[in-house]
Design a protein around this motif. Structure first.
Motif, PDB file in Angstrom:
ATOM      1  N   LEU A 228      38.927  47.196  36.469  1.00 47.65           N
ATOM      2  CA  LEU A 228      38.996  45.812  35.996  1.00 47.65           C
ATOM      3  C   LEU A 228      40.117  45.036  36.687  1.00 47.65           C
ATOM      4  CD1 LEU A 228      38.261  46.148  32.185  1.00 47.65           C
ATOM      5  CD2 LEU A 228      36.959  44.821  33.840  1.00 47.65           C
ATOM      6  N   LEU A 229      41.232  45.693  36.953  1.00 45.15           N
ATOM      7  CA  LEU A 229      42.316  45.014  37.679  1.00 45.15           C
ATOM      8  C   LEU A 229      41.917  44.720  39.114  1.00 45.15           C
ATOM      9  CD1 LEU A 229      45.397  46.890  36.209  1.00 45.15           C
ATOM     10  CD2 LEU A 229      45.012  44.418  36.121  1.00 45.15           C
ATOM     11  N   LEU A 230      41.114  45.585  39.714  1.00 39.88           N
ATOM     12  CA  LEU A 230      40.589  45.316  41.053  1.00 39.88           C
ATOM     13  C   LEU A 230      39.697  44.084  41.022  1.00 39.88           C
ATOM     14  CD1 LEU A 230      40.434  46.598  44.002  1.00 39.88           C
ATOM     15  CD2 LEU A 230      38.200  47.455  43.260  1.00 39.88           C
ATOM     16  N   TYR A 231      38.849  43.998  40.012  1.00 39.35           N
ATOM     17  CA  TYR A 231      38.014  42.815  39.862  1.00 39.35           C
ATOM     18  C   TYR A 231      38.881  41.573  39.673  1.00 39.35           C
ATOM     19  CZ  TYR A 231      33.464  45.179  39.469  1.00 39.35           C
ATOM     20  OH  TYR A 231      32.301  45.867  39.734  1.00 39.35           O
ATOM     21  N   ALA A 232      39.903  41.680  38.837  1.00 36.95           N
ATOM     22  CA  ALA A 232      40.750  40.530  38.532  1.00 36.95           C
ATOM     23  C   ALA A 232      41.446  39.979  39.769  1.00 36.95           C
ATOM     24  CB  ALA A 232      41.798  40.916  37.486  1.00 36.95           C
ATOM     25  N   ALA A 233      41.675  40.834  40.772  1.00 43.80           N
ATOM     26  CA  ALA A 233      42.349  40.404  42.002  1.00 43.80           C
ATOM     27  C   ALA A 233      41.383  39.865  43.051  1.00 43.80           C
ATOM     28  CB  ALA A 233      43.130  41.590  42.594  1.00 43.80           C
ATOM     29  N   SER A 234      40.088  40.064  42.847  1.00 46.87           N
ATOM     30  CA  SER A 234      39.087  39.753  43.871  1.00 46.87           C
ATOM     31  C   SER A 234      38.769  38.264  43.928  1.00 46.87           C
ATOM     32  CB  SER A 234      37.815  40.556  43.598  1.00 46.87           C
ATOM     33  OG  SER A 234      38.077  41.950  43.659  1.00 46.87           O
ATOM     34  N   PRO A 235      38.292  37.778  45.091  1.00 45.61           N
ATOM     35  CA  PRO A 235      38.100  36.337  45.307  1.00 45.61           C
ATOM     36  C   PRO A 235      37.261  35.624  44.259  1.00 45.61           C
ATOM     37  CG  PRO A 235      37.962  37.494  47.390  1.00 45.61           C
ATOM     38  CD  PRO A 235      38.083  38.549  46.340  1.00 45.61           C
ATOM     39  N   LEU A 236      36.174  36.238  43.767  1.00 51.33           N
ATOM     40  CA  LEU A 236      35.338  35.566  42.777  1.00 51.33           C
ATOM     41  C   LEU A 236      36.111  35.268  41.505  1.00 51.33           C
ATOM     42  CD1 LEU A 236      32.535  34.562  41.843  1.00 51.33           C
ATOM     43  CD2 LEU A 236      32.070  36.906  41.061  1.00 51.33           C
ATOM     44  N   TYR A 237      37.033  36.144  41.155  1.00 54.86           N
ATOM     45  CA  TYR A 237      37.759  36.038  39.892  1.00 54.86           C
ATOM     46  C   TYR A 237      39.053  35.220  40.012  1.00 54.86           C
ATOM     47  CZ  TYR A 237      34.510  39.585  38.259  1.00 54.86           C
ATOM     48  OH  TYR A 237      33.366  40.260  37.903  1.00 54.86           O
ATOM     49  N   THR A 238      39.456  34.923  41.246  1.00 59.08           N
ATOM     50  CA  THR A 238      40.686  34.149  41.455  1.00 59.08           C
ATOM     51  C   THR A 238      40.419  32.813  42.129  1.00 59.08           C
ATOM     52  OG1 THR A 238      41.090  35.141  43.631  1.00 59.08           O
ATOM     53  CG2 THR A 238      42.020  36.285  41.712  1.00 59.08           C
ATOM     54  N   ASN A 239      39.140  32.459  42.269  1.00 59.72           N
ATOM     55  CA  ASN A 239      38.779  31.234  43.003  1.00 59.72           C
ATOM     56  C   ASN A 239      39.373  31.241  44.405  1.00 59.72           C
ATOM     57  OD1 ASN A 239      37.204  29.972  40.942  1.00 59.72           O
ATOM     58  ND2 ASN A 239      39.106  29.426  39.886  1.00 59.72           N
ATOM     59  N   ASN A 240      39.270  32.407  45.038  1.00 59.17           N
ATOM     60  CA  ASN A 240      39.696  32.606  46.431  1.00 59.17           C
ATOM     61  C   ASN A 240      41.212  32.505  46.629  1.00 59.17           C
ATOM     62  OD1 ASN A 240      37.164  33.120  47.751  1.00 59.17           O
ATOM     63  ND2 ASN A 240      36.680  30.949  47.476  1.00 59.17           N
ATOM     64  N   VAL A 241      41.981  32.609  45.566  1.00 62.60           N
ATOM     65  CA  VAL A 241      43.440  32.658  45.695  1.00 62.60           C
ATOM     66  C   VAL A 241      43.852  34.112  45.910  1.00 62.60           C
ATOM     67  CG1 VAL A 241      45.647  32.264  44.543  1.00 62.60           C
ATOM     68  CG2 VAL A 241      43.763  30.627  44.247  1.00 62.60           C
ATOM     69  N   ASN A 242      44.495  34.380  47.021  1.00 66.93           N
ATOM     70  CA  ASN A 242      44.895  35.755  47.348  1.00 66.93           C
ATOM     71  C   ASN A 242      46.270  36.033  46.737  1.00 66.93           C
ATOM     72  OD1 ASN A 242      45.038  38.311  48.416  1.00 66.93           O
ATOM     73  ND2 ASN A 242      45.536  37.636  50.490  1.00 66.93           N
TER      74      ASN A 242
END
Length: 552
Positions: A228-242
Motif C-alpha cells: 500500500l505504501l508503494l501504491y501511495a508513492a506511485s504517480p496515479l496516487y500522487t498526481n504525478n508528484v515525485n
C-alpha cells in the motif's frame, strides 16, 4: 427485542460444536439460523464467524466463493489488461475495448458491494467480540485478523475506485435513518492512511501469535503495508508528484518484511503455484476437497486436449520474456523470428504453452493447417485467439476433461518475490539503483535461472528493468492491471492492440510465425479509465449523493 440472525452457511464449520437438547417440538429453535447471542456466547462459533470473513459474498458475475481480488474465477484479472484474452469473453472484451460504463461494469465493480458488505460484517464482529468467553489473548488474536481483513477490503476498494467512503467502526442497521456519511468519498491518500492504520493495529495484535495456513499474520500485515505504501508513492496516487519521502517509506516497509528473515524464494518457480506452504508464501488462499475452486486444467486447457481455452496469453506479454542471456527478444532478428521460443527466460516455459511445447503426452499444436490445438482441432470454439495457452497454476497430474476434478491450487495473495520487487522499485525511486536494489532483483532472476542485471544502470534504466521484472515474475497474479495504472502508463500499454501469433505449417514441415491481432479495438481513455466506475445502482440508491468517478 430484535434478534439478529446469521446465515448457517457462514458458520457451518462450527455446527458440530453445538450440543443437542431435547425440547418440546413447538419450542425447537430453527436449524437454518443461529442467533447472535449463540455466536458470541461460544468461542468456536465466534472464531468460525470471523474466519469466514476471509470469504466475500459472490456477485452476479462470480462463479465461486470470492476472497480478495478476483482470484481463480473463470475470467482472470489478467484478461482485462495486456496479459491475456478470454476465449469466450466472460465480460472482459468490452473492458479491453474501453467500454466500461456505470450501467455496464460486468464483474469489474462487484468489488464495491462485496467489500462494503464485508466491512459491515467485520464492524459487527468488532462490536461483539468482547462478549465471547475466551481469554484476552484469544480475543486480541481474532481482533488482529479482523483489522487485517478490513485493510484487505479497503485495499480492494482503493486500487479499483480511488477515493472511497470510510465507514469506521460503525455498524449500520435497517432502523438507521441517516446514511449520508456512507456517501462521502475521502481522498485516496486519506483512504490509504486509514488502511495503513488498520494494518498497524493488526500487526500489533498479531505479533508473536500463530495462525493456520490461509489466514493473516503479523508478516502478512507488514507485507500488505509495504504494498500500500508503494501504491501511495506511485504517480496515479500522487498526481504525478515525485515525493521521495513516500518512496523511502515504502522501501522501509518492504525492508521490515525482509528483515524478519522468515521467508526465502522457493527453489522451483513452476511448482510454486501448485502447492501451499512454501518458504515464499506470506499470505495465500488455501483450498481443499470441500472448498475447491474452478477446475483450472479444464477451463484453461488447450482445445485439442478437451480444454476450454480460458485465459490465453497475449503476444504482448510473450514478447517481454527476455532471451536466456538477458537480452530483449526481437522480431526483426531473423533467427529469433524463425524460432521464437528457443533460449527464452525459463519462466516463459513455466508460464506459457506455445506451439511445440511439450505438454502431457504430446507437443502443443497451435499451427495451421492441421494443428490439434488450433481451429483445425477438436472443440475449435475453444481455440486460443492468441496462439498460446496458460501453463502457470496448472497441475499436470490433474486430468483435463473431468469437470468434477477437485481443484485446490492455492492463490498467492502475498509472496516474498513481490516484497523484493516492491523494495527494489521503492528504493530505486528514493535513492537510485544502489547495491540493495541490484541484490533484490538479481536474487529473483537467479532463482529463475536468469543472468544478473548489467552494472551501472541509471535510475531511469533500472526503473524499466524493474517494471519488466514485475511483468514477468508476477504474470497472471493480479498485479499488472494495477501496476500499469499506478505508473500511469496504461494510456500506452492498454492502447496497444491485443496481439497473438499464427504459426503456419509449410509444405516442408517448417513453421512460419506471423503476428496477428487477437482482439480488435482495444482502447483506453486516459481521462477516465484509470479508475473503475461505481455501479450506477449504487449512485441511484444514494439519492445521487455518492459522487461518480470522473468521465463516467
Amino acid at each position: 427485542m430484535k434478534t439478529k440472525n446469521i446465515s448457517l452457511i457462514l458458520v457451518a464449520a462450527a455446527m458440530a460444536a453445538l450440543g443437542a437438547c431435547k425440547k418440546d417440538f413447538l419450542d425447537t429453535t430453527p436449524t437454518s439460523i443461529i442467533t447472535d447471542a449463540a455466536v458470541w456466547g461460544d468461542s468456536s462459533l465466534a472464531e468460525a464467524y470471523i474466519t469466514g470473513r476471509y470469504i466475500g459474498v459472490g456477485g452476479n458475475n462470480d462463479g465461486g466463493k470470492p476472497g480478495f481480488g478476483r482470484g481463480f474465477e473463470d475470467a482472470w484479472m489478467s484478461s482485462v489488461t495486456d496479459e491475456s484474452v478470454v476465449v469466450w469473453d466472460n465480460n472482459t472484451w468490452f473492458v479491453q475495448q474501453g467500454a466500461l460504463t456505470p450501467d455496464r461494469t460486468g464483474w469489474m465493480s462487484d468489488t464495491w458491494v462485496r467489500s462494503y458488505r464485508s466491512i459491515r460484517e467485520i464492524n459487527y464482529a468488532l462490536a461483539n467480540i468482547d462478549k465471547v468467553p475466551m481469554s484476552d489473548y484469544g480475543k486480541e488474536r481474532l481482533k488482529g485478523e479482523l483489522h487485517f481483513i478490513r485493510a484487505c477490503r479497503y485495499q480492494d476498494l482503493i486500487r479499483n475506485f480511488g477515493d472511497v467512503p470510510l465507514v469506521g467502526d460503525r455498524v449500520y442497521n435497517l432502523d438507521d435513518t441517516n446514511f449520508d456519511s456512507l456517501f462521502i468519498r475521502k481522498p485516496v491518500q486519506e483512504c490509504i492512511q486509514y488502511a495503513l492504520s488498520e494494518l498497524n493495529t493488526a500487526a500489533a495484535m498479531m505479533q508473536d501469535k500463530s495462525y493456520p495456513a490461509g489466514r493473516g499474520s503479523y508478516a502478512a500485515a507488514l507485507a500488505l503495508k509495504a504494498r500500500l505504501l508503494l501504491y501511495a508513492a506511485s504517480p496515479l496516487y500522487t498526481n504525478n508528484v515525485n515525493d521521495k519521502t513516500k518512496w523511502a517509506a515504502a522501501a522501509s516497509a518492504a525492508q521490515a518484511v525482509i528483515a524478519l528473515n522468515k521467508f526465502s524464494l522457493y527453489n522451483n518457480y513452476k511448482t510454486l503455484f501448485t502447492i501451499s506452504g512454501t518458504s515464499e508464501d506470506i499470505f495465500e488462499r488455501v483450498y481443499s476437497p470441500t472448498n475447491e475452486h474452478t477446475n483450472l486444467e479444464l477451463v484453461n486447457g488447450p482445445n485439442g486436449y478437451g480444454g476450454w481455452g480460458g485465459n490465453t496469453p497475449m503476444q504482448n506479454l510473450v514478447d517481454d520474456y527476455e532471451m536466456a542471456d538477458g537480452s530483449r527478444f526481437n522480431w526483426n532478428n531473423p533467427a529469433q523470428k524463425a524460432n521464437p521460443y528457443q533460449n527464452r527466460d525459463p519462466r516463459f516455459y513455466a508460464s506459457i504453452l506455445y506451439n511445440g511445447a511439450p505438454y502431457r503426452n504430446r507437443n502443443v499444436e497451435t499451427f495451421r493447417p492441421g494443428g490439434k490445438d488450433s481451429k483445425d482441432g477438436n472443440g475449435n470454439w475453444n481455440t486460443s485467439p492468441t496462439g498460446y495457452y496458460v501453463r502457470k497454476y496448472i497441475n499436470e497430474s490433474n486430468p483435463v476433461e473431468n469437470p468434477n476434478q477437485t481443484a485446490y491450487q492455492p492463490w498467492k495473495y502475498l509472496r516474498y518475490a513481490e516484497v523484493l520487487l516492491n523494495y527494489a522499485e521503492a528504493q530505486n525511486e528514493a535513492a537510485g539503483p544502489d547495491a540493495s536494489v541490484y541484490k533484490a532483483i538479481n536474487d529473483i532472476r537467479a532463482r529463475a535461472g536468469m543472468p544478473e542485471l548489467p552494472k551501472g544502470l541509471s535510475t531511469d534504466s533500472m526503473r524499466i528493468r524493474i517494471r519488466n521484472e514485475r511483468r514477468i515474475e508476477l504474470a497472471f497474479e493480479e498485479h499488472r492491471y494495477f501496476d500499469v495504472r499506478r505508473w500511469k502508463i496504461a494510456e500506452v500499454t492498454e492502447n496497444i492492440p491485443a496481439y497473438g501469433v499464427l504459426p503456419s505449417k509449410q509444405s516442408d514441415g517448417t513453421i512460419v510465425y506471423t503476428r496477428i491481432i487477437a482482439l480488435d479495438n482495444r482502447k483506453f481513455d486516459k481521462t477516465k479509465n484509470y479508475w473503475v466506475p461505481i455501479p450506477q445502482s449504487e449512485i441511484n440508491s444514494s439519492g445521487r449523493k455518492l459522487r461518480q468517478n470522473d468521465g463516467y
